[in-house]
Design an enzyme around this catalytic site. Structure first.
Site, PDB file in Angstrom:
ATOM      1  N   ASN A  42      -2.852  98.595  61.781  1.00  6.01           N
ATOM      2  CA  ASN A  42      -1.855  97.538  61.589  1.00  6.01           C
ATOM      3  C   ASN A  42      -0.775  97.901  60.584  1.00  6.01           C
ATOM      4  OD1 ASN A  42      -1.892  95.099  63.014  1.00  6.01           O
ATOM      5  ND2 ASN A  42      -3.945  94.691  62.240  1.00  6.01           N
ATOM      6  N   ASP A  56     -11.725  99.492  63.229  1.00  7.92           N
ATOM      7  CA  ASP A  56     -11.863  98.031  63.217  1.00  7.92           C
ATOM      8  C   ASP A  56     -11.553  97.371  64.557  1.00  7.92           C
ATOM      9  OD1 ASP A  56     -12.657  97.906  60.565  1.00  7.92           O
ATOM     10  OD2 ASP A  56     -10.595  97.905  59.842  1.00  7.92           O
ATOM     11  N   GLU A 108     -19.317  93.139  56.393  1.00  5.56           N
ATOM     12  CA  GLU A 108     -19.004  93.167  54.960  1.00  5.56           C
ATOM     13  C   GLU A 108     -18.161  91.951  54.556  1.00  5.56           C
ATOM     14  OE1 GLU A 108     -16.399  96.454  53.969  1.00  5.56           O
ATOM     15  OE2 GLU A 108     -15.066  96.061  55.643  1.00  5.56           O
ATOM     16  N   GLN A 146     -20.113 105.552  58.992  1.00  6.06           N
ATOM     17  CA  GLN A 146     -19.813 104.949  60.292  1.00  6.06           C
ATOM     18  C   GLN A 146     -18.429 105.289  60.804  1.00  6.06           C
ATOM     19  OE1 GLN A 146     -19.507 100.395  59.810  1.00  6.06           O
ATOM     20  NE2 GLN A 146     -19.789 101.135  57.729  1.00  6.06           N
ATOM     21  N   ARG A 147     -17.494 105.599  59.904  1.00 12.53           N
ATOM     22  CA  ARG A 147     -16.154 105.897  60.401  1.00 12.53           C
ATOM     23  C   ARG A 147     -15.920 107.396  60.555  1.00 12.53           C
ATOM     24  NH1 ARG A 147     -12.875 103.914  54.952  1.00 12.53           N
ATOM     25  NH2 ARG A 147     -13.241 105.789  53.731  1.00 12.53           N
TER      26      ARG A 147
END
Lengths: 410, 410
Positions: free
Chosen positions: B113, B143, B246, B302-303
């Site tokens: 974004n 995301d 989170e 995780q990323r």
């Protein structure tokens, strides 16, 4: 072999413990065992007569392959310390009663230090009472802290997971720039032994600088010196990554994680439950230096990450399971199978059996000379030792994008 | 295409962002670009004239393959918000001066974004000043919260990592039995959007029960109801695993993680830095129920877990990079490439370009009807949406037991 055998799993989960179970099952069947029982949740479950017939679950070769790729303990595990024989004979009578009822010829227990204590006590009891069941231990622990064996099944896969994850964390941590730099502290399992923490060094290579500092629990940790090292590193690089053992202690014996919190939980073996070492050190660095910090716990992922298992580890775990059955079949009891390294390069390793009395409750630590002089990194000897253990892959059997495991309804 | 192009990476690391970079580089070269520059650390680095010639690093097809498998941002990333044009024209003049000096025909920015906000402002400025450089955005974010695109590159690989890790955590958590059961709470990234947390459901299948509860940040979190649900689950099973975002918030707007600690750090975009949701909930459950609890943060693993990347994701990321170059070459500017799903089964997906003004600063959340009625799990629609995105593997290129990456000395 013409009777039945029973096998159990004990202690913490690993990525390789079920490969040993597969090795026990297949070898027992190949050697003519009638039934192979699996005790549910180890000796604790056996005392409640909870067990299964493994042939209800392992029906074909694909099931064997799935079992080798299934992390944690397929049979369930326990942390249960048998009383001394003179303290509580009844427990022993109960166990041997169940073994008699099931016509058990051999009892194989896959586990770590505490499990070898169980094998020792049961085989002692059998000798004292003249009972014919044979008891053999199968080493298993990600901690790699068992005496007399070159290494333990489960360690290689955990080391491969740690080396790979640290490398990915290092890549990640260099991405974003912060005014005063960024310090990432990764907490790795291993209460007293630094074998797992040291394997963070595996990330280092032509394409990766590796962690900047590695702190093993074998040496007292100097907080002030640590802070100075970090400050110094930040003067020449934007991202610093540090691997620390969960069990770091100051020279006065206090755990680093105790500095930030109160600790009141102790497990059945009297081990303190640790957590928060990286967290505390990250706050310490943030406070002292004012830079961005991050703490990461590899947590249970490091012991159950079977999708990234080492082929050497999985095959050795299988082999060790088979060797345990063979030893029992040939009349051994009160023994543990050990891995016997013949050479590093080319890597060659076989199995032997050793007296479990010499193993139980003895902890193998990283030798001082396998660390650097400053005590903040491992030496080449360490890397030469662990590198062969992470070689090769066991491709997960992927179903719809996710690794498939062998399922036991619970 | 006969000029030069420049490409940058921005925002958080992902496992797929470098595959987009590879797609940009290869397509630009195929279309005749003279030089492909990479800005180091995005627009922030460009302002300091930090850039490289990518052909110094990508020398052959093997390098391209390694780049596709290298996690985090190869070029380095930044979180830098351009001022509005009327607020600070000087920044724009500086950027366009550098672009002129480098003879830049197309400017490709790979990010989320905030990065699309950069593309919007730069293309607006070019239009206002009649500058010929074209600006195209390439979507990237684990995301998955970008508007107008079916999904974002990076999401599929993160979802695959999360699904696999949750499954391994579930296996691990069933191993040991505790008197009052054990509750494991896994914290997953995603401040406002639950796409990542919802992907924990991918662990569910014939061989795994999946997490027991999944809490997305889109719905207010009810602590008391949560405690009752957990207590209820523990009456029928020994291990309960819960996936939480989170960014969980109570109905009064407070973050769950704020309940246990003070929060004073806010990033350059005004986002609160979160951590400790799982930790707080684990203490809450331990206090209310008295059972054993464990909290696990999947953290940056995780990323950046490229060793477990989704093939669909890596190929789409590459494709999106190529489509961005093609769009610029064909005269588009102020656009973002989007993924356009044609069908779920068989999965088919193409690319389009859309006006970046309609995308920037707009957040796509999980629709309410893709969650269950109780708001504590995702619905089938969610799983049908994400399942195709985690299919297939990109085998890491293993060197000496560890995945090899493409290296850029920093």
């Amino acid at each position: 072999m013409n009777g039945n055998i029973i096998v159990g799993q004990s202690g913490g989960p690993t990525a390789a413990i079920n490969s040993s179970l597969a090795g026990v099952y297949r070898t027992a069947k190949d050697r003519g065992a009638r039934k192979v029982f699996g005790m549910l949740h180890g000796i604790q479950g056996l005392l409640q007569e909870r067990y299964i017939d493994l042939s209800d679950y392992i029906k074909n070769d694909l099931d064997t392959e799935l079992l080798k790729r299934t992390p944690a303990a397929f049979l369930g595990s326990c942390r249960f310390k048998l009383p001394e024989i003179h303290e509580d004979r009844e427990v022993y009578e109960k166990i041997f009663g169940i073994l008699d009822k099931l016509d058990i010829e051999a009892f194989i227990y896959i586990g770590g230090n505490d499990s070898m204590d169980t094998i020792k006590k049961l085989s002692d009891y059998a000798i004292v009472t003249g009972h014919p069941t044979r008891f053999i231990g199968c080493p298993k622990t990600i901690d790699n802290d068992l005496a007399l064996t070159d290494h333990t099944p489960g360690y290689g896969s955990a080391a491969k997971y740690i080396g790979t994850s640290i490398k990915e964390i290092i890549r990640d941590s260099f991405c974003l720039e912060y005014e005063k730099g960024v310090v990432t502290i990764v907490e790795i399992m291993g209460r007293n032994a630094g074998w797992l923490t040291g394997s963070a060094s595996l990330s280092r290579g032509e394409d990766c600088c590796g962690p900047d500092l590695i702190y093993l629990p074998e040496l007292p940790f100097d907080l002030k010196k640590f802070g100075e090292k970090v400050k110094n590193l930040l003067s020449s690089k934007s991202s610093v990554v540090i691997a620390v053992s969960e069990g770091l202690r100051l020279s006065d014996g206090r755990y680093v994680c105790e500095l930030g919190q109160s600790l009141d939980f102790v497990d059945a073996f009297g081990h303190k439950q640790l957590s928060g070492t990286a967290n505390y050190l990250a706050s310490y660095v943030a406070g002292e230096i004012g830079c961005k910090t991050r703490s990461i716990e590899l947590s249970t992922l490091q012991r159950s990450g079977s999708h990234l298992a080492s082929r050497v580890d999985i095959l050795e775990a299988y082999q060790v399971g088979g060797a345990a059955v063979k030893a029992a079949d040939e009349g051994d009891s009160g023994k543990m199978v050990v891995l016997n390294r013949i050479s590093d390069d080319p890597y060659q390793c076989g199995t032997k059996v050793k007296d479990v009395h010499k193993i139980a409750n003895d902890e193998k630590l990283v030798p001082r000379k396998w660390m650097n002089e400053e005590g903040d990194y491992v030496a080449e000897e360490f890397i030469n030792y662990v590198r062969p253990l992470i070689q090769g892959d066991v491709s997960p059997i992927m179903v719809d994008g996710i690794p498939r495991h062998l399922f036991r309804p619970v």
